[in-house]
Design a protein around this motif. Structure first.
Motif: not given
Length: 443
Positions: A69-89
């Motif tokens: 039970g609980g809410s599912p996680l919906q993830l994409s490459g944008q989450d990778y950028l935010r999580l690991h402090h990677v520049s979108p450039m």
């Protein structure tokens, strides 16, 4: 190119996807905090231009569903950028031409997209969009994984990088899993110790080691070395083993250190040299019962007989400064802080003190660095370049942390949890059997 595009369009119009993706869990059961690897079997049925399925900006979508039970996680490459402090450039994914009939396997680590999952069972669903519209996508088969609780036995941290920029916060941690102890090599994003890059198992033992395994320091560009080196004591031997993000790299090499096993202690840190030889200093008592420091250089094929240097008393704690051709041992004794030149054997009292040491650490890079610690409520630092010692008058914890605040050299102490000074601030790291490592930003 036009012919390939027409073929792709005709396949899409016919309703058949140009590729298929099959998923399986590399390890259906992992310990909390460990990497969860999903192996993707990619098969191309029609030529197409595509991106890496395991990581791209927005073509791959992950859905992680808690089965309790609980809410599912919906993830994409944008989450990778935010999580690991990677520049979108920064470059990410990358496009390439895939020919019909090609097939390959690749591992996707869930830590790329999310922080470690807490204890529980999960269903992992993956889709890859190969076309311009949302319905031009393939679904991989769902995979179920279990994250199991564990009790932390030991953890050892080490910064890698340069004197101006720390690029990796690495650690070796061991955890009790039933009747076995599992060993892991972990790396985390420098700006956020909670953003784990990988945590891979590299050893399993029947019992915890006598002393926690340590990561060797590297006075070099970490990008030029595929492996890091784990070092630990095993009875009368000292062992070294290459490790990397995928876990075990090679078998351990163990050599006799020549000291009484019960008295032997590794002086922090061991040193991984440019040729991947590991230099280690072990303090303890020799066969005659005398206090000594044994210096060993352990190559992949083994080591020469250890060289010993006498010590006037038994070290309570010891660290090694590998900043000169002649390494120096800084050690705390009943009489205070001592320094021993490991080439000449010359010994010197650096700071007097008769109280129990409360902490001791070293941070170094090539010819610079600092030794820091405390004798009772008096904190001290020693500059490795000048050898100058400075004594403070405030309580150890706050005093030391204030001295490293905002600087790249980062000291790690146990004081109501481990404190890590990173480029983003000061963090306290704890551990929960069900949540894994917990990170709290202090400022």
């Amino acid at each position: 190119m036009i012919g390939g595009l027409m073929l792709l369009l005709s396949v899409m119009q016919a309703g058949a996807a140009p590729l298929s993706v099959r998923a399986e869990a590399v390890k259906p059961r992992t310990l909390v905090g460990e990497s969860i690897l999903i192996r993707l079997h990619v098969k191309i049925t029609a030529a197409l231009e595509m991106e890496a399925v395991e990581l791209n900006r927005d073509r791959t979508r992950l859905r992680i569903v808690p089965l309790s039970g609980g809410s599912p996680l919906q993830l994409s490459g944008q989450d990778y950028l935010r999580l690991h402090h990677v520049s979108p450039m920064d470059g990410m994914g990358g496009g390439f031409a895939a020919a019909a009939g090609e097939a390959w396997n690749v591992d996707l680590d869930l830590l790329t997209y999310t922080k470690p999952l807490p204890v529980g069972r999960y269903r992992v669903e993956l889709s890859y969009r190969y076309g311009a519209t949302p319905d031009a996508a393939v679904q991989a088969n769902p995979v179920e994984v279990e994250v199991a609780a564990c009790k932390l036995v030991s953890v050892e941290y080490r910064w890698f990088g340069s004197p101006l920029k720390r690029t990796d916060l690495a650690s070796i941690w061991t955890a009790q899993d039933g009747g076995k102890v599992r060993w892991f090599f972990q790396t985390a994003t420098p700006a956020d110790p909670a953003a784990v890059v990988s945590a891979s198992e590299f050893a399993v033992t029947a019992a915890a080691p006598a002393t926690p395994p340590r990561l060797a320091h590297l006075n070099d560009d970490p990008g030029t070395h595929f492996d890091r080196m784990a070092v630990w004591l095993d009875a009368g031997r000292i062992c070294r083993q290459p490790v990397h993000a995928k876990g075990l790299s090679n078998k351990p090499v163990c050599v006799e250190h020549g000291l009484a096993a019960a008295s032997a202690r590794i002086a922090d840190p061991p040193l991984q040299r440019g040729n991947d030889t590991v230099s280690v200093v072990v303090t303890g008592r020799d066969g005659a019962g005398k206090n000594v420091a044994a210096i060993l250089d352990i190559a992949a094929e083994g080591a020469a007989r250890p060289r010993t240097v006498p010590l006037s008393s038994a070290p309570l704690r010891a660290v090694v400064a590998w900043v000169k051709d002649a390494a120096e041992l800084y050690w705390l004794a009943a009489g205070g802080l001592m320094r021993t030149n490991l080439a000449s054997g010359a010994e010197q009292l650096v700071l007097p003190g008769t109280t129990q040491p409360e902490g001791f650490a070293i941070d170094q890079w090539l010819t610079t660095g600092t030794v820091a610690g405390a004798l009772g409520d008096r904190a001290f630092t020693v500059d490795l370049g000048s050898g100058k010692a400075t004594m403070g008058k405030t309580l150890f914890g706050k005093h030391i942390y204030q001295m490293v605040a905002g600087t790249e050299p980062a000291f790690l102490f146990e004081d109501a949890g481990r404190l890590v000074q990173s480029p983003a601030g000061l963090f306290a790291i704890g551990h929960s059997e069900t949540q894994g490592f917990t990170v709290q930003a202090l400022r």
